[in-house]
Design a protein around this motif. Sequence first.
Motif, mmCIF file in Angstrom:
data_model
loop_
_atom_site.group_PDB
_atom_site.id
_atom_site.type_symbol
_atom_site.label_atom_id
_atom_site.label_comp_id
_atom_site.label_asym_id
_atom_site.label_seq_id
_atom_site.Cartn_x
_atom_site.Cartn_y
_atom_site.Cartn_z
ATOM 1 N N THR A 94 0.853 -1.189 0.000
ATOM 2 C CA THR A 94 0.000 0.000 0.000
ATOM 3 C C THR A 94 0.887 1.236 0.000
ATOM 4 O O THR A 94 2.045 1.195 0.431
ATOM 5 C CB THR A 94 -0.928 0.074 1.231
ATOM 6 N N THR A 120 -3.077 2.676 -6.155
ATOM 7 C CA THR A 120 -3.645 3.281 -4.949
ATOM 8 C C THR A 120 -4.747 4.265 -5.303
ATOM 9 O O THR A 120 -4.696 4.930 -6.343
ATOM 10 C CB THR A 120 -2.565 4.002 -4.121
ATOM 11 N N ASP A 122 -5.766 6.088 -2.425
ATOM 12 C CA ASP A 122 -5.681 6.756 -1.125
ATOM 13 C C ASP A 122 -5.282 8.212 -1.345
ATOM 14 O O ASP A 122 -4.108 8.540 -1.519
ATOM 15 C CB ASP A 122 -4.669 6.030 -0.238
#
Length: 427
Positions: A94, A120, A122
Amino acid sequence: MTDLATIDLHERPAPAERTWTSPEAFWTSLTAATAQLDPPLGVLHLPALRHNAHDMLRRAGGRPIRVASKSVRVRSVLEAVLALPGYAGVLAYTLPEALWLAAGDERHTPIDDVVVGYPTADRAAIARLAASPELAARVTLMVDSLEHLDLIDAVVPPAERETIRLCLELDASWDAPVLGRVGVYRSPLHTPEALRELAEAVVRRPGFRLVGLMSYEAQIAGQGDAPPGRPAWAATLRRVQRASGAELIARRGEAVAAVRAVADLEFVNGGGTGSLEFTSGDAAVTELAAGSGLFGGHLFDTYRAFRPAPAASFALSVVRRPDERTATLLGGGWIASGPPGPDRLPRVVWPTGLSMVAREMAGEVQTPLTGAAAGVLHVGDRVWLRHTKSGELSEHLTGFQLVDAVDGRAAVVGESLTYRGEGQVFL
């Protein structure tokens, strides 16, 4: 809780230290070494870990290995492995994890080469990456579509951020004539043409720099070619892996050439613990990826080419005796990812002669065991188990007890914290 020892993997274990080749001597020595500690507990046997780290280098044939952190999740182990010549960089799972490793802290030196193995979404982590010259220089993001570029631009426009390093992923699955898709569902980029098209788009976009290419042949690396008791399936599997491997080497070579015509790549990553020999023979690949083989889960007992030592294991306590033929452990449901099945369960390895009860198997809070040895176990006795992969073990422990040979005997020499023990849970 703090780490209590530094791990040094430089010296290969002497033959006398390879006690795992004698199960009775190995598991009873772990029991003696940890007798004063209460389960559940995890152990890292340092001679076995040294053996695995050096054997993976042997299997890599001179290609550098990027350490897959999802299969370790212990910073002190990552640092010890990266200190060995032949290992270089981390393949993270991650972006928050990658930023944590790349930032370092008062006890841990920043890791300056971290590739995030999966795309990702995020936004907070992307914003943090984009705002830091140091992190942006150390971390590389994985992308396989224009949507990934659009997402990054939407979080922080190119003019307001550091240049983002990117790696493209080539789908390594095989479209078999009869079987159909063989492999896992990862990137949509299957052909050299599709890969080059996205590479050209990346190069045209401001705020990005294309530095790498990756492909993971899960159908070879993650599938043991010697499943016990299934000779016909094993023979079929080997034929499929050979055909898939030949197809991938040709296609990957074309894909790498197509992207190199567009961008000056720093690395081409491929493989996994189960395919080091195969992937190291691919001239298009510049580095390999591996992590699970360091801890040596029982998944790898089904491979012909190698057999890692059981460097990591865990012990649980007997807390019940439902009847004279059954002993029940507290906990045990430390299940590996993948298709549900017996091969995803922990394996009871000591005492021998124990098996899980078919209607319960490994449970979240209890695991009943039956068999000849169950009748002689008492409340408080410990049972040793091996994990299937590696990541699931670290997610259930705050730390590993480090066991080494001291004056000819196994002894606990320290403790290494897992990510969880450091207060970090990324996925």
